[in-house]
Design a protein around this motif. Structure first.
Motif, short mmCIF file in Angstrom:
data_model
loop_
_atom_site.label_atom_id
_atom_site.label_comp_id
_atom_site.label_asym_id
_atom_site.label_seq_id
_atom_site.Cartn_x
_atom_site.Cartn_y
_atom_site.Cartn_z
N LEU A 288 85.92 -35.72 -32.97
CA LEU A 288 84.75 -36.30 -34.36
C LEU A 288 83.10 -36.40 -34.10
O LEU A 288 83.21 -35.55 -32.86
CB LEU A 288 84.59 -37.96 -33.98
N GLY A 289 82.23 -35.94 -34.78
CA GLY A 289 81.30 -35.99 -34.55
C GLY A 289 80.75 -36.17 -35.78
O GLY A 289 81.13 -36.43 -37.22
N TYR A 290 79.18 -35.50 -35.46
CA TYR A 290 78.25 -36.09 -36.66
C TYR A 290 77.71 -37.81 -36.70
O TYR A 290 77.79 -38.17 -38.04
CB TYR A 290 78.44 -34.99 -37.93
N GLY A 291 77.88 -38.12 -36.61
CA GLY A 291 78.19 -39.68 -35.84
C GLY A 291 76.52 -40.41 -35.71
O GLY A 291 75.32 -39.15 -34.91
N ALA A 292 76.22 -41.27 -35.64
CA ALA A 292 74.71 -41.56 -34.55
C ALA A 292 75.19 -42.83 -33.26
O ALA A 292 76.26 -42.79 -32.78
CB ALA A 292 74.01 -42.41 -35.33
N ALA A 293 74.43 -42.38 -32.74
CA ALA A 293 74.17 -42.62 -31.35
C ALA A 293 72.82 -43.25 -30.59
O ALA A 293 71.61 -42.84 -31.15
CB ALA A 293 74.52 -41.45 -30.05
N VAL A 294 72.79 -44.71 -29.47
CA VAL A 294 72.57 -45.07 -29.00
C VAL A 294 72.14 -45.05 -27.43
O VAL A 294 73.62 -46.45 -27.37
CB VAL A 294 72.14 -46.21 -29.92
N SER A 295 71.92 -45.30 -26.80
CA SER A 295 72.21 -45.70 -25.01
C SER A 295 71.16 -46.82 -25.33
O SER A 295 70.29 -47.40 -25.84
CB SER A 295 71.30 -44.63 -24.18
N THR A 296 72.10 -47.89 -24.42
CA THR A 296 72.25 -49.48 -24.29
C THR A 296 72.35 -49.26 -22.38
O THR A 296 72.60 -48.51 -22.00
CB THR A 296 72.41 -50.12 -25.40
N ASP B 98 73.01 -56.98 -33.25
CA ASP B 98 72.38 -57.78 -31.90
C ASP B 98 73.24 -57.35 -30.76
O ASP B 98 74.11 -58.09 -30.40
CB ASP B 98 72.45 -59.06 -32.56
N MET B 99 72.91 -56.16 -29.85
CA MET B 99 73.93 -56.15 -28.72
C MET B 99 74.18 -57.35 -27.90
O MET B 99 75.10 -57.56 -26.87
CB MET B 99 73.63 -55.11 -27.89
N SER B 100 72.71 -58.22 -28.05
CA SER B 100 72.98 -59.83 -26.95
C SER B 100 74.31 -60.34 -27.25
O SER B 100 74.61 -61.36 -26.81
CB SER B 100 71.57 -60.21 -27.43
N THR B 101 74.85 -60.30 -29.18
CA THR B 101 75.93 -61.61 -28.89
C THR B 101 77.27 -60.96 -28.76
O THR B 101 78.43 -61.24 -29.06
CB THR B 101 75.90 -61.98 -30.38
N MET B 102 76.97 -60.13 -28.01
CA MET B 102 78.23 -59.23 -27.58
C MET B 102 79.69 -59.84 -26.72
O MET B 102 80.98 -59.86 -27.26
CB MET B 102 78.45 -57.53 -26.96
N ASP B 103 78.92 -61.55 -26.68
CA ASP B 103 79.64 -62.08 -25.54
C ASP B 103 80.21 -63.16 -26.39
O ASP B 103 80.93 -63.95 -26.42
CB ASP B 103 79.09 -62.57 -24.25
N GLU B 104 79.60 -63.25 -28.37
CA GLU B 104 80.10 -64.15 -29.25
C GLU B 104 80.73 -63.65 -29.99
O GLU B 104 79.72 -62.86 -30.83
CB GLU B 104 78.89 -64.32 -29.32
N PRO B 105 82.21 -63.41 -29.87
CA PRO B 105 83.14 -63.61 -30.58
C PRO B 105 82.73 -63.55 -31.93
O PRO B 105 83.09 -62.64 -32.67
CB PRO B 105 84.29 -63.36 -30.79
N GLU B 106 82.49 -64.79 -32.58
CA GLU B 106 82.05 -65.01 -33.76
C GLU B 106 81.32 -64.39 -34.76
O GLU B 106 80.92 -64.08 -35.34
CB GLU B 106 82.42 -66.19 -34.30
N GLY B 107 79.79 -63.94 -33.56
CA GLY B 107 78.16 -63.82 -34.60
C GLY B 107 78.38 -62.06 -33.67
O GLY B 107 77.32 -62.04 -34.08
N PHE B 108 79.38 -61.38 -32.76
CA PHE B 108 78.85 -60.54 -33.02
C PHE B 108 79.50 -60.00 -34.08
O PHE B 108 80.77 -58.74 -33.99
CB PHE B 108 79.63 -59.71 -31.87
N GLU B 109 78.79 -58.85 -35.11
CA GLU B 109 79.02 -59.16 -36.33
C GLU B 109 77.76 -57.78 -36.57
O GLU B 109 76.71 -58.36 -36.63
CB GLU B 109 79.41 -58.93 -36.95
N TRP B 110 78.25 -56.60 -37.88
CA TRP B 110 77.13 -56.02 -38.14
C TRP B 110 76.02 -56.55 -39.44
O TRP B 110 77.04 -57.32 -40.32
CB TRP B 110 77.35 -54.69 -38.76
N GLN B 111 74.84 -56.44 -39.50
CA GLN B 111 74.41 -57.26 -40.26
C GLN B 111 73.88 -56.61 -41.43
O GLN B 111 73.11 -55.62 -40.82
CB GLN B 111 73.38 -58.39 -39.99
N VAL B 112 74.03 -56.02 -43.07
CA VAL B 112 73.40 -55.76 -43.73
C VAL B 112 71.75 -56.12 -44.21
O VAL B 112 72.38 -57.04 -44.60
CB VAL B 112 74.18 -56.03 -45.11
N LEU B 113 71.41 -55.35 -43.87
CA LEU B 113 69.54 -56.00 -43.99
C LEU B 113 69.22 -55.34 -45.31
O LEU B 113 69.57 -54.26 -45.84
CB LEU B 113 68.50 -55.24 -43.14
N ARG B 114 67.78 -55.58 -45.51
CA ARG B 114 67.41 -54.82 -47.05
C ARG B 114 67.12 -53.22 -46.56
O ARG B 114 66.24 -53.15 -45.11
CB ARG B 114 65.74 -55.96 -47.65
#
Length: 890
Positions: free
Chosen positions: A105-113, A190-206
């Motif tokens: 795999l290649g050409y994706g995005a990466a962020v250090s947390t 939001d990585m702070s919701t990582m331990d909350e299965p129901e709320g840990f998902e990507w949000q589509v913003l404007r």
């Protein structure tokens, strides 16, 4: 004659400024470059996922062309390489094989947390993916742990990402393998919701208001008011089917975005404020480059492709010159760009990462990448920001030396006038009213303010100007409702009133709170300016603290209050004079002078005075009503209940003189505020016109010291630095004397432990020396230890008592039913309630003072009904019982 002398002095200053500016050269070496061990793959890779976790750099996946590159097919990889620090090797680093990705795999995005490196999307030869993985380095097992995370809302490659707090933002990219599938997408997790299965998902913003794009850059940086996301450049297919090379830049402010007002289906947004703002274009297209925040307000863009060789790769082949080796430096506050040749190599389709948490001291790493079409490089570069040089000579030190010698001499002079404790603590009540007023002004205008107000105006606008005007608005309130009580009881300590009105415990409680707060304040007033002074002079932090502290101890211990107020007066003229000279020189250096200052500042909304926000969330902003209430509370506290200020009311010989001293301070605040906010605005205009003069290693709060260090002529720089010393010493000396006064007057004299006036005088000097030494020692501890966070917590807790102290005086003066137990409960409830407000609400800090006062007054008054009515004689101690004839006994 005086006018001619003034003109001559101004002419000399301007000539010196012109000479200095002609001699100064802008240092374009923003970074100190070095090489780390090369990637284990000698061909190098492009499109790699790069990040840092557990003090190790992770490089995963990517693609390259086997040799000969012009006749082979691109190959995708799944290997994960990890570079760790290893003192046993010659280079100090060691590469490890960390395992494999789930697929090549290649050409994706990466962020250090903190939790690991988040790898998002990417592609291979056949398709584009939406998969998201978390890579964690286990130093003990020397391997990578891989965890699947929620997939992106769409397949995505050639995108970029950045992080603010716990939230990751992804912008741009293609949904398929071709550029024609470039998207206009903006997603958040939001990585702070990582331990909350129901709320840990990507949000589509404007998304941003511009065109769709891929190969764009994304960075996060503070814009002087909030942390923002910057989407830059990129490439897309235009309506004519030809490639478009973009240079536009968009800023997204999360604080202005209301997710509940966005409909992802219709893409309609009904929020009250616009979160996106188009900024100044990049000087050229930097598609496929990499960007990262440096310092507190800069974004560094490393190279990128400008599109000039687009479509000619096969024609040029090995003769291709490679991508331009350009470094572009963007300043978020002034919205300006600087172009530099400070780039040893241009490696695109990789992402820059910081190995460490410090955006100034820790190096930026650029690992592998593409240097020209089909050709990768295995090189790993490390770049560390280079601070600007210090231009501070013997003439500047001579100016500072003359100032410090003069201040010390004043202390020696007044030491011969102290015959008893009243002389030492109140100046024998022979201090002229205008001197007492300027001393109040100098006390409230600390060195932090001297530096911070120009910085605030530089970063924002003039909204906080109205906060300073609170001192003017509150002057009649203090004169009418508070001053008569201090003068009536002939107080040496402000807290004597609390004993007469309530009981001795309330007096000691308030006095002790004041003493502990002032000890801490002394330390911070010496420590924070020392940081700025150490950055612009050859002196280090410890030396700066010792100079400020030791000399303050000497003249305070010897001269008492008279020495303090007279040196405060001199220091007022020095710090105002230094700021005025700086403003003149800034305007002189601007092409177009004052007209340019006004026009540029107006065009960038830097002269905005009022924020007309009355929305439901305006309590968390600098809305007009917030600023007005904040100004009232923040001015009422020191002028009604701060011993350091009240002491000045009692140093003059009459009530009339005390009133004049209050008005003197209030009037001085107006031109001083205009001057300091003017300096900040002028600094914005100057650096917007001269962005190359900015130093990314300087903090935003040190913008004025930066100008002093690099732009002021010889001698003038020393004078302005003397102004910083003056502002610090005026506050420190006041704290030393007022702490000694409170200790002797509140904790020794009431208990009749000492009967001799000469002994009280000696004790006052001893206490001044002891507490002064304690403050200096605490400041030195800050300078030599990493305890800034502890200091922040210390100041936050003690600062809670400010509103309560003012509330106690309000309870005593404006009510008759409040008793001692109720007053103490009110002070505690006020501090506790304000703590809860700070911790669990988004209320703006300007409202803290008003909230603290209100909570203390309300809870204290109500709590008093739980106890029997006070038997304390309150005649003359409240506005309801004050004698109609307010004769001044003095």
């Amino acid at each position: 004659m005086l006018r001619k002398i003034s003109y001559f002095v101004l002419l000399v200053v301007l000539v010196l400024a012109a000479t200095a500016s002609a001699q100064q050269q802008v240092d374009k070496d923003y970074l100190d470059w070095s090489q780390l061990p090369e990637l284990p793959d000698e061909l190098g890779r492009a499109g790699v996922f790069v990040g840092v976790h557990n003090d190790a750099m992770i490089v995963a996946g990517g693609a390259n062309f086997p040799k000969p590159v012009w006749s082979s097919d691109k190959q995708w990889h799944d290997e994960i390489f990890v570079l760790t620090k290893d003192a046993s090797t010659e280079s100090g680093f060691k590469w490890h094989e960390g395992g494999k990705l789930p697929r090549p795999l290649g050409y994706g995005a990466a962020v250090s947390t903190e939790r690991g490196v988040v790898c998002m999307g990417g592609n291979d030869a056949e398709q584009t993916y939406s998969d998201v993985y978390l890579l964690r380095w286990d130093p003990e097992a020397e391997s990578i742990e891989i965890e699947s995370m929620p997939s992106l809302p769409s397949n995505c490659a050639y995108s970029a990402a950045a992080q603010i707090g716990n939230t990751i933002y992804v912008a741009g990219g293609t949904s398929g393998l071709g550029l024609e599938t470039a998207m206009k997408n903006f997603w958040a997790l939001d990585m702070s919701t990582m331990d909350e299965p129901e709320g840990f998902e990507w949000q589509v913003l404007r998304a941003w208001p511009g065109e769709s794009r891929a190969f764009n850059l994304v960075a996060a940086q503070h814009n002087g008011q909030a942390d923002c996301i910057y989407v830059m450049s990129g490439r897309r297919v235009g309506q004519d089917g030809e490639a478009e090379f973009l240079t536009d830049v968009y800023e997204f402010n999360p604080l202005l975005y209301d997710a509940s007002k966005y409909d992802a289906q219709t893409q309609d947004y009904a929020g009250e404020s616009e979160p996106w703002k188009q900024q100044k274009d990049v000087p050229q297209c930097v598609m496929a480059g990499t960007a990262i925040d440096v310092g507190q307000s800069h974004v560094f863009v490393f190279g990128g492709a400008d599109g000039s060789m687009w479509g000619r790769a096969n024609e040029l082949k090995d003769e291709h010159p490679g991508f331009p080796k350009k470094l572009f430096v963007y300043h978020t506050i002034t919205n300006s760009w600087v172009e530099s040749d400070d780039l040893p190599a241009n490696q695109v389709t990789t992402n820059a990462v910081r190995w460490g948490d410090d955006p100034v001291k820790d190096p930026v790493i650029i690992a592998s990448g593409e240097i020209r079409p089909r050709v990768r490089s295995p090189k790993v570069w490390a770049a560390t920001p280079v601070p600007s040089s210090k231009n501070f000579g013997w003439i500047d030190f001579s100016v500072i030396g003359l100032y410090l010698a003069g201040i010390t001499g004043i202390g020696v002079f007044f030491s011969f006038r102290n015959k008893n404790s009243d002389d030492f603590f109140r100046g024998g009540q022979r201090v002229p009213w205008f001197v007492a007023g300027l001393s109040i002004f100098a006390t409230m205008l600390s060195s932090i303010t001297f530096i911070a107000i120009p910085a605030k105006a530089f970063m924002t606008d003039w909204v906080y100007f109205l906060v300073n005007m609170g001192a003017v608005a509150m002057a009649p309130v203090v004169i009418v409702f508070f001053l008569p009580f201090f003068r009536k009881i002939d107080a040496t300590s402000a807290y004597e009133y609390l004993e007469k009105r309530f009981n001795r415990f309330v007096r000691l409680f308030a006095s002790a709170s004041f003493i502990f707060f002032q000890i801490g304040r002394m330390a911070v007033v010496m420590y924070l300016p020392a940081l700025a002074l150490a950055a612009i002079t050859p002196l280090n932090e410890i030396q700066c603290i010792l100079i400020m502290g030791v000399l303050s101890i000497i003249y305070c211990t010897m001269g008492g209050l008279e020495a303090v107020v007279w040196t405060d007066t001199i220091q007022t003229f020095i710090l105002l004079g230094g700021a005025l000279l700086s403003l003149i020189l800034i305007v002189y250096r601007l092409e177009g002078g004052f007209d340019t200052l006004i026009s540029t500042a107006s065009a960038n909304n830097k002269l905005n005075l009022v924020n007309w926000d009355f929305s439901s969330v305006s309590f968390a902003t600098t809305a007009l009503w917030v600023v007005v209430l904040g100004a009232i509370g923040q001015s009422l506290i020191p002028y009604s209940s701060d011993m350091a200020v009240v002491q000045r009311y009692m140093s003059v010989n009459s009530l009339k003189s005390a009133r004049r001293s209050i008005w003197t301070n209030s009037i001085a605040v107006i031109p001083a505020s205009i001057l300091f906010f003017g300096v900040g605005t002028a600094l914005f205009v100057f650096y917007k016109s001269n962005p190359a003069q900015l130093d990314p290693t300087f903090k935003n709060d040190a913008i004025f010291p930066l100008f002093i260090a690099r732009e002021l002529p010889v001698g003038i720089a020393g004078l302005v630095v003397a102004g910083v010393f003056a502002a610090a010493q005026s506050t420190v000396s006041t704290s030393m004397n007022s702490i000694a006064t409170a200790t002797v007057t509140d904790f020794v004299r009431p208990f009749s432990l000492i009967r001799s006036e000469r002994t009280f005088l000696r004790l006052g000097r001893v206490m001044t020396f002891v507490f002064g030494t304690l403050g200096v020692t605490l400041a030195l501890m800050f300078a030599t230890s990493d305890i800034k966070s502890l200091w922040d917590m210390f100041m936050k807790i003690l600062g809670l008592m400010g509103g309560s102290m003012c509330g106690l005086f309000c309870l005593g003066i404006f009510t008759t039913r409040t008793n001692g137990p109720g007053a103490v409960i009110g002070a505690i409830c006020g501090a506790l309630g304000l703590y809860l407000v700070q911790e669990y609400t988004q209320m703006h800090l300007l409202l803290y003072a008003v909230v603290g006062i209100a909570l203390c007054v309300i809870s204290g008054y109500l709590a008093s009904f739980l106890f029997p009515a006070s038997t304390t004689f309150v005649e003359g101690l409240t506005i309801h019982t004050l004698e109609s004839k307010k004769a001044d006994s003095n």
